[in-house]
Design a protein around this motif. Sequence first.
Motif, PDB file in Angstrom:
ATOM      1  N   CYS A  22      -6.648   3.514  -3.074  1.00 45.01           N
ATOM      2  CA  CYS A  22      -5.773   2.340  -3.242  1.00 45.01           C
ATOM      3  C   CYS A  22      -5.981   1.287  -2.165  1.00 45.01           C
ATOM      4  N   CYS A  23      -6.384   1.662  -0.944  1.00 43.99           N
ATOM      5  CA  CYS A  23      -6.632   0.639   0.070  1.00 43.99           C
ATOM      6  C   CYS A  23      -7.743  -0.297  -0.396  1.00 43.99           C
ATOM      7  N   ARG A  39      -7.386   2.377   5.092  1.00 50.73           N
ATOM      8  CA  ARG A  39      -8.361   3.469   4.985  1.00 50.73           C
ATOM      9  C   ARG A  39      -9.464   3.070   4.017  1.00 50.73           C
ATOM     10  N   HIS A  94       0.821  -1.216   0.000  1.00 54.32           N
ATOM     11  CA  HIS A  94       0.000   0.000   0.000  1.00 54.32           C
ATOM     12  C   HIS A  94       0.857   1.269   0.000  1.00 54.32           C
ATOM     13  N   CYS A  95       0.184   2.399  -0.225  1.00 53.95           N
ATOM     14  CA  CYS A  95       0.785   3.740  -0.044  1.00 53.95           C
ATOM     15  C   CYS A  95       2.078   3.936  -0.829  1.00 53.95           C
ATOM     16  N   CYS A 102      -3.045  11.275   0.992  1.00 56.06           N
ATOM     17  CA  CYS A 102      -3.545   9.909   0.821  1.00 56.06           C
ATOM     18  C   CYS A 102      -4.247   9.828  -0.534  1.00 56.06           C
ATOM     19  N   SER A 103      -3.959   8.808  -1.312  1.00 54.31           N
ATOM     20  CA  SER A 103      -4.579   8.681  -2.638  1.00 54.31           C
ATOM     21  C   SER A 103      -5.979   8.077  -2.576  1.00 54.31           C
ATOM     22  N   ARG A 104      -6.402   7.726  -1.415  1.00 52.99           N
ATOM     23  CA  ARG A 104      -7.777   7.427  -1.050  1.00 52.99           C
ATOM     24  C   ARG A 104      -8.408   6.161  -1.622  1.00 52.99           C
ATOM     25  N   SER A 123       2.380   7.580  -1.714  1.00 46.77           N
ATOM     26  CA  SER A 123       1.393   8.390  -0.983  1.00 46.77           C
ATOM     27  C   SER A 123       1.797   8.508   0.479  1.00 46.77           C
ATOM     28  N   ARG A 124       1.348   9.534   1.130  1.00 49.63           N
ATOM     29  CA  ARG A 124       1.518   9.711   2.571  1.00 49.63           C
ATOM     30  C   ARG A 124       2.974   9.565   2.982  1.00 49.63           C
TER      31      ARG A 124
END
Lengths: 141, 576
Positions: free
Chosen positions: B319-320, B347, B302-303, B315-317, B306-307
């Motif tokens: 992808c989780c 997230r 993840h991430c 946060c790319s929002r 991002s972040r």
Amino acid sequence: MAFEPTIISFLCNWCSYTGADLAGTSRIPYAPNLRTIRIMCSGRIEPTFVLKAFREGADGVLMCGCHPGDCHYHEGNYKCLRRYHLLQKYLQQMGIKKERVRLEWISASEGKQFAALANEFTETIRQLGPCKIKGVMETLT
Amino acid sequence: MEEKRIGVYICWCGSNIAKMIDVGRIAKETQKFSNVVMARDYKYMCSDPGQETLISDIKKYKLNRIVVAACSPRLHEPTFRKALEQAGMNPYLFQMANIREQDSWVHIDREYATLKALSLIKAAVSRVYHHKPLEKRSVEVNPATLIIGGGISGISAALEIANAGKQVYLVEKSDALGGITARLDLSFPFLESVRQMLKPKIQQVQAHKLIDVFLNPTFEDITGYVGNFKSKIRQNGPEKELLFGNIIVATGLQAFNPEVIPEYGYGKLPDVITSLEMEEMLMRGNVITSNGKEPENIAIIHCVGSRNSKYHPYCSRTCCSTALKYANQLRSMLPDSNIYELYADMRTFGKGCEEFYSDSSRRKILFLMFDQEEGLPNISKAPQNDSSEMIINMHEKLSGEEIEIPADMVILMTAMEAQNDAKDIARLTGISLCSNDFYIEKHPKLDPVATTTDGVYIVGTCQSPKDIVESIAQAKAAAARVLASIAVVNMEVEVTTAHVNEDVCCGCQTCIMVCPYTAIHFDEEKKVSVVNEALCKGCGTCGSTCPTGAIESRHFTDIQILSQIEGLLKSEKESI
Ligand SMILES: Cc1cc2nc3c(=O)[nH]c(=O)nc-3n(C[C@H](O)[C@H](O)[C@H](O)COP(=O)(O)OP(=O)(O)OC[C@H]3O[C@@H](n4cnc5c(N)ncnc54)[C@H](O)[C@@H]3O)c2cc1C
Ligand code: SF4
Ligand code: SF4
Ligand code: SF4
Ligand code: FES
């Protein structure tokens, strides 16, 4: 009492004023010495406005516009930049240190940077001490 | 000359202002300023009773100039201008003093904050004294709309507007419609087919009589203003002139390139792939490694980009949830494989997504947590005789242990970032970028799809990372705004334009050279410059350049600004 400078700032509506508002919504504290005038674009800042501010007793003048290339009206900030250099020369001839006037670019998302600039410029002017031009003008007239 | 009767209203904003500024004392001091007939402080000036007080005072005390000291004029200037109109006053006989965003919220010394507020109010009083009534101007709104970007956002807005019977020009820079959505297999959290959803929409667009699609066109400057924009477009053939009243920007996102993250070895290790490459495999229907085998061990990280302060702070929002989508799809396709989710925080916001997460955790998927601050997982090639192709070393946060994970395939959940050419489109349409190059909305809460340029809207992922549902919601919201403006037929436009005083103009034409909108022309007969007020956007540049002072920048005139400066610098000496 210690010297507290009075600073007039001209902020363009689209970037710098919005950036200053963002410092507010983000609750970033900074020196209370700035007094802001909102104009639509930094291209509207006339040299006479700056001179007037000093004549009325300002110790420093801060002008802020959008970053180069980001002006809401394409190129008002470039015109402001050109005028700024002339203005600095002119102020020096009048016996006002050129450091008392400053042009900076602040974008709508730069609340933090705006607060830091306000602090740093206030400190610069504090070091320079009060601007005496108002007194000089009053004795002349 | 009429007697100036100024009313000043100081807002507490609950405790937002009153906590840091002595509003009662200010009201008392303000009452002493010349021409101030009435000065009051009130709990919430923008509330209905606040506005009603203002309106009834205007009538009762025959006020003809108003100052409200409250929040930023960017927020409530329109509110109070409307109240003035309700009271029968010209809305421009009004000035705000920003004592919240630029005073009570940023200062910590009550005395200084109060003095500053007083000086801002004095300036507003001095300025408003010189305000002149301005006549409203309205323009006819061209009912056509230009939409830039043919992803799901642009498509949804186009259909909404065209189905209401209005013309749409849809401009797409690639040679197909659909954007990123067209490259997705299934959608989280319900795992429905994206293609089945998107394809009929694209067909409707292509068949619609009121939608002209331009693929891969060249595209010239946009000129004009809300209601009347103009541009030239060429798409293999002669150039075409387009006229439109509104613009919707729907230019979407691009995927972050993970090559710059050394720990992940993307570009060097053939079985480290990005999420979009995973979608391609899933669409093809077979998941295989570079040497043609089904992977036994799959890790999803993840991430990626991002972040992380080195790459993107946000946060790319999506992808989780996308990562969970892959884990579920892979679990079904490869029931015997080991699936590891390496996440930094989970997230899974949004309808059905948290449930999707808890369901996934019951499907033999191993969740392992890392901390970006402490170091990213490190992927390396496994030793020759190892059972897996790669080894991932990581510090597992929950157990506190250093662990090794075998992997034959690693999927990087890459960040969503702004398009490379986001700046060009911003310049073309007159909108602004945030520090991450996403477009900035007019107000982050109250006006999320409009921009600071009237008639220009932003929708979908060009505004910030979001999923398909949110993108479509924004697209439809913008479409509603556009349709409302078309329904009004005549739209009020800004009247704070420049004006040349013919008697003073010497004909030097300096103003013509500096105007960025070629809004000024020279009247050969009278030998003076003339401003076309429909084209003027009121930047004020000509006003500050004219050597003779012939140009009046309406509502930002010399005398108004000079008296504001005077006011700022006089208050302290005069009244305290
Ligand atoms: C790997 C991955 C998986 C995802 N999975 C899901 C999922 O399962 N469910 C979900 O809801 N969301 C998912 N998303 C998010 C989803 O892709 C986006 O929400 C959606 O694509 C946003 O659509 P859009 O139209 O705003 O932008 P885009 O899809 O990026 O479309 C923008 C369009 O504008 C065009 N364009 C760009 N610049 C210009 C220009 N200058 N002039 C003209 N045209 C231009 C582009 O070519 C493109 O066609 C995923 C995203 C990624 C990256
Ligand atoms: S959605 Fe998840 S993976 Fe994507 S950036 Fe946010 S926390 Fe990271
Ligand atoms: S700059 Fe001033 S004086 Fe010169 S043409 Fe323009 S309005 Fe007239
Ligand atoms: S105010 Fe700006 S846009 Fe209007 S005529 Fe002057 S220079 Fe041109
Ligand atoms: S609008 Fe900010 S400098 Fe021109």
